[in-house]
Design a protein around this motif. Sequence first.
Motif, PDB file in Angstrom:
ATOM      1  N   UNK A 104       0.860  -1.197   0.000  1.00  0.00           N
ATOM      2  CA  UNK A 104       0.000   0.000   0.000  1.00  0.00           C
ATOM      3  C   UNK A 104       0.886   1.233   0.000  1.00  0.00           C
ATOM      4  N   UNK A 105       0.678   2.078  -0.988  1.00  0.00           N
ATOM      5  CA  UNK A 105       1.482   3.283  -1.066  1.00  0.00           C
ATOM      6  C   UNK A 105       1.100   4.234   0.070  1.00  0.00           C
ATOM      7  N   UNK A 147      -0.244   7.306   1.946  1.00  0.00           N
ATOM      8  CA  UNK A 147      -1.416   8.134   1.678  1.00  0.00           C
ATOM      9  C   UNK A 147      -0.972   9.580   1.532  1.00  0.00           C
ATOM     10  N   UNK A 148      -1.095  10.107   0.315  1.00  0.00           N
ATOM     11  CA  UNK A 148      -0.723  11.503   0.060  1.00  0.00           C
ATOM     12  C   UNK A 148      -1.932  12.393   0.270  1.00  0.00           C
ATOM     13  N   UNK A 157      -3.869  15.547  -0.774  1.00  0.00           N
ATOM     14  CA  UNK A 157      -3.965  16.490  -1.899  1.00  0.00           C
ATOM     15  C   UNK A 157      -4.809  17.681  -1.482  1.00  0.00           C
ATOM     16  N   UNK A 177       5.082  17.735   2.726  1.00  0.00           N
ATOM     17  CA  UNK A 177       4.873  16.453   2.050  1.00  0.00           C
ATOM     18  C   UNK A 177       3.525  16.324   1.364  1.00  0.00           C
ATOM     19  N   UNK A 178       2.777  17.416   1.300  1.00  0.00           N
ATOM     20  CA  UNK A 178       1.461  17.329   0.651  1.00  0.00           C
ATOM     21  C   UNK A 178       1.584  17.653  -0.841  1.00  0.00           C
ATOM     22  N   UNK A 179       0.591  17.209  -1.605  1.00  0.00           N
ATOM     23  CA  UNK A 179       0.509  17.570  -3.016  1.00  0.00           C
ATOM     24  C   UNK A 179      -0.489  18.722  -3.139  1.00  0.00           C
ATOM     25  N   UNK A 215      -9.620  16.381  -4.349  1.00  0.00           N
ATOM     26  CA  UNK A 215      -8.739  16.786  -3.254  1.00  0.00           C
ATOM     27  C   UNK A 215      -9.299  16.377  -1.894  1.00  0.00           C
ATOM     28  N   UNK A 216      -8.415  16.340  -0.914  1.00  0.00           N
ATOM     29  CA  UNK A 216      -8.790  16.015   0.458  1.00  0.00           C
ATOM     30  C   UNK A 216      -9.160  17.256   1.259  1.00  0.00           C
ATOM     31  N   UNK A 225      -7.967  15.571   7.829  1.00  0.00           N
ATOM     32  CA  UNK A 225      -7.993  14.644   6.697  1.00  0.00           C
ATOM     33  C   UNK A 225      -7.693  13.204   7.123  1.00  0.00           C
TER      34      UNK A 225
END
Lengths: 134, 361
Positions: A1-2, A4-5, A7, A33-35, A57-58, A130
Motif C-alpha cells: 500500500x502506497x 497516503x498523500x 492532496x 509532504x502534501x501535493x 482533493x482532500x 484529513x
Amino acid sequence: MAERKIRVLIAKPGLDGHDRGAKVIARGLRDAGMEVIYTGLRQTPEMVVEAALQEDVDAIGLSMLSGAHVTLVPAIMALLEAQAMSDIPVFLGGIIPNDDWQGMRDSGVSAIFGPGTPMDEIVAAIKERVLGEA
Amino acid sequence: MRRNDEVTPALLAQARAGSRRAVARLLTLVERSSADAEQVVRALYSATGRAHIVGITGSPGSGKSTVVNELARHLRAGDPDIRPQIGIIAVDPSSPFTGGALLGDRVRMRDLAGDPGIFIRSMASRGRLGGLAAATAAAVKVLDAAGFDLILVETVGAGQAEVDIAATAHTVLVIEAPGMGDDIQSIKAGILEIADVLVVNKADRANKGATVKALQMMLHLNPAGTRVRHHGTMMAVDPVPGSTDGAATGEMPVWETPLLETVATEGRGIPELAVAIERHRGHLRQTGEWQTRETDRSRQEIDQLLQERFMAHLRRAVPAGEREAVIAAVASRALDPYTAVGQLLATARLAADPAAGVEPE
C-alpha cells in the motif's frame, strides 16, 4: 500500500491580486509532504468547486484579502453541497475580520488562519482533519 | 477516513458512463495503490484503445501548459457535433526531499474551466524519473474508458532524456523555447528524437531564429529513407520523393516531423498545431503504425509488469536477513556483486545466468 498523500487545493477566489500569502501556504504544505494543486488568482466559486472535483482533493484552502469572503465563501459552500462534496474540509486564510469568524464557521468553514499563523499549526490542522491524526 | 476508498463495480460503471466525480475518484485510487490500479485496469482495459493520446513534453518554462490550454480551447471551439471530449493529465515533479509537490499547471489552464467537455487532472511524479508518474499510464486508461476522445498528457519539464512519454502517447509534441542552446544541443540523442511534431513556442522572442535554425538542421540531418520510430528502433522506409503523404506514388508515406512556431499566450500558430496533430493521427491510421505503436506499448508494459512481479517474487523468496547479509558482504569486499546476485537468485531458485533460462518453481 502506497503512502497516503494528502492532496490540497489552494485557490484565490475574488478579485484581489495579492497571492503571496497563498503561495507561501502552498509552498509550506508542499514542504510538509502534501501535493498542492495551485489554481492561481481570480477564481470564481464554480472554478474552485470544479477544480476540487476533478482533482479529488482532500482539503480546500481559500486565501482572501478583499472582504469578498462574505459573499464567495457561502457560494462555494453551497456549490460543494450541491455536488455532494461537503465532506471536503474548507480552510480559510488571509484577512478575515474577527466579527466574521462565527459566520464563516456557521457556513461550514473548518478553520480560519489569520496572518502570522505558524505553518506547523496549519499543517497539523489539515492532517488532523484529513487523516484523523494530530 | 472520509469517502469510500474502494474500487466498486458501481464506481467503475459510473466512470464509464462519464461521471466526472467517479472518474476523479478512480484517478485517485489508481494513483494511491498499485493493487487498486490493477483492479481498475483489469476492469476497464477492454473499453480502452479508442482515444488519441498526445504527449506534450519539453523544457521547464517552454510553455507546455499554455500550449495545452490554447490547443484544448481551439479544439473545443469547433463544431459541437464533432468536437472532441478532452482529458488532460498534467504531471509536475514531486520533491525528492519531502515527497510533496506543487502542481501549478491549472494556473495556465484557467480558460478551460467551466467546459464540461474538458477534464483536467494534476499529477505528481512521486519519485518516478522519465517525465511521467508511475500511475500515469493507468490514469490515461481511466480517461480513455470514460469516453474522452483526445487525451493530452503533459510531462514534467523535461531536459534531454525524459522520454517515457514516447511509450505512452501516439503522438508526441516536443516544445522548445528560444534560447535552448546551440545546434550541437539539437543533435544530441534524446528528447528531440521522440518528437512527432516539433514546436518552437514564444516565437515572438528576438532570438527565436537561432533555435528554429538549429532544429531545422537537426531535422534535415535525419537520413532520407529512414526514420526513427518510438523506443529508438530504426525502421527503413522507402523514401517518397516530393511527397509527404504518399498519395502520388502509392508507396508507404513517410512522416516528416513538422517544425511549427507558436506564440501560445496569443493563440498564434495553434490552429496549425491542431492540424499537424490531426494529420499525424491520420498518418498513424493510414500506415498501420497506430497498431505498431500499440504493440510496442503493450510489449513495454508487459516487460515492466514482469520486472515488477519478478522483483516482488524475489523479495518474497529471499529472506530479508539473507539479502542484508549479502549486501554487507559486497560492501566489505568479501563478495563481488555478481556472485552476490547469483547467490540470491539461487536462494530464490532462479537461474543465475539469464542465458540459461529461468527455471520454473
